[in-house]
Write a protein that holds these residues in place. Sequence first.
Motif, short mmCIF file in Angstrom:
data_model
loop_
_atom_site.label_atom_id
_atom_site.label_comp_id
_atom_site.label_asym_id
_atom_site.label_seq_id
_atom_site.Cartn_x
_atom_site.Cartn_y
_atom_site.Cartn_z
N PRO A 27 0.82 -1.22 0.00
CA PRO A 27 0.00 0.00 0.00
C PRO A 27 0.86 1.26 0.00
N GLU A 28 0.27 2.34 -0.48
CA GLU A 28 0.95 3.64 -0.51
C GLU A 28 1.23 4.10 0.92
N PRO A 29 2.29 4.91 1.13
CA PRO A 29 2.54 5.49 2.46
C PRO A 29 1.40 6.44 2.84
N THR A 30 1.28 6.70 4.12
CA THR A 30 0.27 7.64 4.60
C THR A 30 0.70 9.07 4.28
N ALA A 31 -0.22 10.00 4.46
CA ALA A 31 0.06 11.41 4.15
C ALA A 31 1.18 11.99 5.01
N ASN A 32 1.42 11.37 6.17
CA ASN A 32 2.51 11.84 7.02
C ASN A 32 3.81 11.07 6.75
N GLY A 33 3.85 10.35 5.62
CA GLY A 33 5.09 9.73 5.16
C GLY A 33 5.45 8.39 5.77
N ILE A 34 4.51 7.75 6.44
CA ILE A 34 4.82 6.46 7.06
C ILE A 34 4.55 5.34 6.05
N ALA A 35 5.56 4.52 5.86
CA ALA A 35 5.46 3.38 4.95
C ALA A 35 4.72 2.23 5.62
N PHE A 36 3.97 1.49 4.84
CA PHE A 36 3.25 0.32 5.33
C PHE A 36 4.26 -0.72 5.80
N PRO A 37 4.08 -1.27 7.01
CA PRO A 37 5.03 -2.27 7.52
C PRO A 37 4.79 -3.64 6.88
N VAL A 38 5.49 -3.91 5.80
CA VAL A 38 5.24 -5.12 5.02
C VAL A 38 5.50 -6.41 5.79
N GLY A 139 -6.10 9.87 5.90
CA GLY A 139 -5.67 11.25 6.11
C GLY A 139 -5.36 11.96 4.81
N LYS A 140 -5.79 13.22 4.75
CA LYS A 140 -5.56 14.04 3.55
C LYS A 140 -4.17 14.68 3.57
N ASP A 141 -3.65 14.92 4.79
CA ASP A 141 -2.33 15.53 4.95
C ASP A 141 -1.74 15.03 6.26
N ALA A 142 -0.48 15.42 6.52
CA ALA A 142 0.21 14.94 7.71
C ALA A 142 -0.55 15.29 8.99
N ALA A 143 -1.09 16.49 9.07
CA ALA A 143 -1.80 16.92 10.27
C ALA A 143 -3.02 16.05 10.53
N SER A 144 -3.80 15.78 9.49
CA SER A 144 -5.02 14.98 9.70
C SER A 144 -4.67 13.51 9.99
N ALA A 145 -3.58 13.03 9.43
CA ALA A 145 -3.17 11.65 9.67
C ALA A 145 -2.82 11.43 11.14
N HIS A 146 -2.24 12.43 11.78
CA HIS A 146 -1.87 12.32 13.20
C HIS A 146 -2.97 12.78 14.14
N SER A 147 -3.66 13.86 13.80
CA SER A 147 -4.54 14.52 14.76
C SER A 147 -5.68 13.65 15.26
N SER A 148 -6.29 12.87 14.38
CA SER A 148 -7.40 12.04 14.86
C SER A 148 -6.90 10.94 15.79
#
Length: 174
Positions: A27-38, A139-148
Amino acid sequence: MSKTALVTLGLVSVLSSSVFAEENKVPEPTANGIAFPVNYQDWDIVSVSHREDHKSVRAIIGNKIAVEAVEKGQTNPWPDGAALGKLVWKARHDEHWKPAVVPGEFIHAEFMFKDAEKWKDTAGWGWARWLGTEQKPFGKDAASAHSSCIACHTPVKNQDWVFTKPAILPKRIR
């Protein structure tokens, strides 16, 4: 057999098979740049939970560092390098054994990666979630990926932001 034992058995059987629709596609990384732990399938179960409010069952897994921290009772704070995952399914009653609550539709996979320096602005944790069997990054961006995530985990900030209470398991045979 207790409900927790039934859920655990159900989760272990589901975990041993592929959860995702497209095998071998990372899967694609999240908006905050975290790669999926394969390699998360190689992690050990740390605990299970059943959320009545959310009507879901969860397998909580940990990487080697997290599991060693659990075994040593060093989870507040968790050590840098620890990673916890939560695999979440809608709860359903087994059609052949109505009292058993088992996994239904897969909802999402979420992960917490501990690195106090790298994630100092987000309580020392990198938070990530991938939705559905398609594993669409949340998440749409890094802030939303973390904030919730942080908003939800605030009640346990005195437990290093982690809800999970590790399950008591038999001693590991090596």
